[in-house]
Design a protein around this motif. Structure first.
Motif, short mmCIF file in Angstrom:
data_model
loop_
_atom_site.label_atom_id
_atom_site.label_comp_id
_atom_site.label_asym_id
_atom_site.label_seq_id
_atom_site.Cartn_x
_atom_site.Cartn_y
_atom_site.Cartn_z
N THR A 123 0.81 -1.22 0.00
CA THR A 123 0.00 0.00 0.00
C THR A 123 0.85 1.27 0.00
OG1 THR A 123 -0.19 -0.30 2.40
CG2 THR A 123 -2.06 -1.00 1.03
N GLU A 124 2.08 1.20 0.51
CA GLU A 124 2.93 2.40 0.48
C GLU A 124 3.23 2.80 -0.96
OE1 GLU A 124 6.51 4.19 3.19
OE2 GLU A 124 6.23 2.03 3.07
N GLU A 125 3.56 1.80 -1.80
CA GLU A 125 3.82 2.08 -3.21
C GLU A 125 2.53 2.47 -3.94
OE1 GLU A 125 5.06 -0.46 -1.59
OE2 GLU A 125 7.25 -0.35 -1.84
N LEU A 126 1.43 1.79 -3.63
CA LEU A 126 0.16 2.13 -4.28
C LEU A 126 -0.26 3.55 -3.95
CD1 LEU A 126 -1.99 -1.11 -3.77
CD2 LEU A 126 -0.75 -0.41 -5.82
N ALA A 127 -0.07 3.97 -2.69
CA ALA A 127 -0.47 5.31 -2.29
C ALA A 127 0.26 6.37 -3.09
CB ALA A 127 -0.21 5.51 -0.79
N ALA A 128 1.54 6.13 -3.37
CA ALA A 128 2.35 7.11 -4.11
C ALA A 128 2.10 7.05 -5.61
CB ALA A 128 3.83 6.88 -3.83
N LEU A 147 0.54 11.78 0.45
CA LEU A 147 0.72 10.39 0.04
C LEU A 147 2.18 10.01 -0.17
CD1 LEU A 147 -2.25 10.16 -2.47
CD2 LEU A 147 -2.20 9.43 -0.07
N THR A 148 3.08 11.00 -0.18
CA THR A 148 4.50 10.74 -0.32
C THR A 148 5.26 11.57 0.69
OG1 THR A 148 4.89 12.49 -1.93
CG2 THR A 148 4.25 10.33 -2.81
N VAL A 149 6.49 11.18 0.97
CA VAL A 149 7.34 11.94 1.89
C VAL A 149 7.52 13.36 1.36
CG1 VAL A 149 9.64 12.14 2.88
CG2 VAL A 149 8.51 9.90 2.78
N GLU A 150 7.74 13.50 0.05
CA GLU A 150 7.96 14.81 -0.54
C GLU A 150 6.75 15.72 -0.35
OE1 GLU A 150 10.64 11.88 -2.13
OE2 GLU A 150 8.43 11.92 -2.11
N GLU A 151 5.56 15.14 -0.55
CA GLU A 151 4.33 15.92 -0.37
C GLU A 151 4.16 16.32 1.09
OE1 GLU A 151 -0.50 15.38 -0.91
OE2 GLU A 151 0.86 13.86 -1.75
N MET A 152 4.52 15.42 1.99
CA MET A 152 4.39 15.73 3.42
C MET A 152 5.35 16.85 3.83
SD MET A 152 4.43 13.05 6.57
CE MET A 152 3.52 13.47 8.06
N ILE A 153 6.58 16.79 3.34
CA ILE A 153 7.56 17.84 3.66
C ILE A 153 7.09 19.19 3.14
CG2 ILE A 153 9.89 18.67 3.15
CD1 ILE A 153 10.78 15.71 3.24
N ARG A 154 6.58 19.23 1.91
CA ARG A 154 6.08 20.49 1.35
C ARG A 154 4.95 21.04 2.19
NH1 ARG A 154 6.55 17.77 -3.62
NH2 ARG A 154 4.29 17.40 -3.65
N ARG A 155 4.03 20.17 2.58
CA ARG A 155 2.85 20.64 3.30
C ARG A 155 3.21 21.18 4.68
NH1 ARG A 155 -2.58 17.07 3.96
NH2 ARG A 155 -2.18 16.91 1.71
N TYR A 156 4.01 20.43 5.42
CA TYR A 156 4.28 20.82 6.79
C TYR A 156 5.36 21.90 6.89
CZ TYR A 156 1.06 17.32 8.42
OH TYR A 156 -0.10 16.61 8.66
N SER A 157 6.27 21.95 5.93
CA SER A 157 7.25 23.03 5.97
C SER A 157 6.59 24.37 5.69
CB SER A 157 8.38 22.77 4.95
OG SER A 157 7.87 22.75 3.63
N SER A 158 5.47 24.34 4.94
CA SER A 158 4.78 25.59 4.63
C SER A 158 4.10 26.20 5.85
CB SER A 158 3.72 25.35 3.54
OG SER A 158 2.65 24.56 4.03
N ILE A 159 3.89 25.37 6.90
CA ILE A 159 3.29 25.91 8.12
C ILE A 159 4.31 25.95 9.27
CG2 ILE A 159 0.97 25.21 7.52
CD1 ILE A 159 1.27 22.82 9.37
N PRO A 201 -10.88 8.10 -4.56
CA PRO A 201 -9.58 8.70 -4.84
C PRO A 201 -8.61 8.38 -3.72
CG PRO A 201 -11.33 10.26 -5.30
CD PRO A 201 -11.98 9.09 -4.62
N THR A 202 -7.32 8.25 -4.04
CA THR A 202 -6.37 7.69 -3.09
C THR A 202 -6.31 8.45 -1.77
OG1 THR A 202 -5.09 6.84 -4.94
CG2 THR A 202 -3.98 6.96 -2.82
N SER A 203 -6.25 9.78 -1.82
CA SER A 203 -6.19 10.54 -0.57
C SER A 203 -7.43 10.29 0.29
CB SER A 203 -6.06 12.04 -0.85
OG SER A 203 -4.78 12.36 -1.32
#
Length: 280
Positions: free
Chosen positions: A195-200, A258-270, A218-220
């Protein structure tokens, strides 16, 4: 923009294997549209493989049993099974890829033109004369995918393509699928426990359990249904669980990254470092 017509439709499909008491599929309603990338997950024995066999038409044509419902398909379908060796018919990679082309009446010069292009696409240039049986697990899966891609299918179906592979081989296969997703509009449906690969990778996810579709979203959105996924024994990636833990604490539910990159972008913005928070 008008809604695209589905490339595959299953209408109220049920299937019971011969000599089995319980149906393997129950009242399946499913549509796949051009360019969609759909992941199918569920517990062992839930019906993932049977669903793919019904989508490809191998059920009921190649299996004995009781089929009800309707199936409609438009476009060429290619399928890759869990163990690629079960599909190999050639003694060399070249013969393996040429086989489906020869069956469709391609001339030798056409095959000679397609072969290096397909090997390049799957990251196996120079492998034409090698035996497919002597390759690594990831390379075998890529040969099976190359053989399928040679005939330019509009629909690509993969059944547990990484379950027999080590982490390196699994990354090779999903990296190839990512490239395929980006390069051309094919419909891809892949059944997997990963599921980790499927999520990304996937635009949409389906949970099947006891032969029934329990969730299709939808995946999210799919990964907001933690109670349902936990009850089915589905692994929810750690970063998605972490996101839900954060939003639960803040009482601000939202769709998870859904990915580490997306998480970093989201949380670094706040102004939040998710790595620091996860380790605290």
């Amino acid at each position: 923009m008008p809604k695209q017509q589905p490339v595959i439709q299953l209408g109220n499909v049920s299937w019971r294997y011969e000599e089995r008491d319980k149906p393997a599929l129950k009242r399946i309603q499913l549509e796949l549209r051009p360019g969609e990338v759909v992941g199918v997950t569920g517990p062992s024995g839930a019906g993932k493989t049977t669903l793919l066999l019904a989508l490809t038409g191998l059920i009921p044509s190649n299996y004995e049993g009781e089929f009800t419902g309707t199936r409609a398909v438009s476009g060429e379908i290619g399928i890759v099974f869990q163990d690629p060796e079960t599909q190999f018919v050639g003694l060399t990679v070249e013969e393996e890829i040429a086989f489906p082309l020869e069956n469709r009446g391609f001339r030798d010069e056409e095959i000679g033109r397609i072969l290096p292009q397909v090997l390049e696409r799957v990251g196996l240039p120079g492998f034409a004369e090698r035996s497919p049986f002597e390759l690594s697990g990831g390379e075998k899966q890529r040969v099976a995918i190359a053989s399928m891609l040679a005939v330019s299918p509009q629909i690509v179906v993969l059944d547990e393509p990484t379950s027999e592979l080590d982490p390196i081989g699994a990354r090779e296969v999903f990296s190839l699928l990512h490239r395929l997703k980006q390069e051309q509009e094919v419909t891809i449906i892949v059944a997997s426990h990963a599921t980790e690969e499927l999520a990304a990778f996937c635009d949409r996810m389906i949970l099947i359990d006891d032969g029934e579709i329990e969730l299709d979203a939808p995946t999210s959105e799919f990964f907001t249904h933690l109670d349902l996924l936990d009850a089915a024994g589905i692994y929810v990636p750690d970063l998605i669980r972490f996101h839900h833990w954060l939003t639960l604490e803040e009482n601000q539910p939202s769709l998870p990254p859904l990915t580490v990159e997306e998480m970093i972008r989201r949380y670094s913005s706040i102004g939040l470092d998710p790595e620091m928070e996860a380790g605290s």
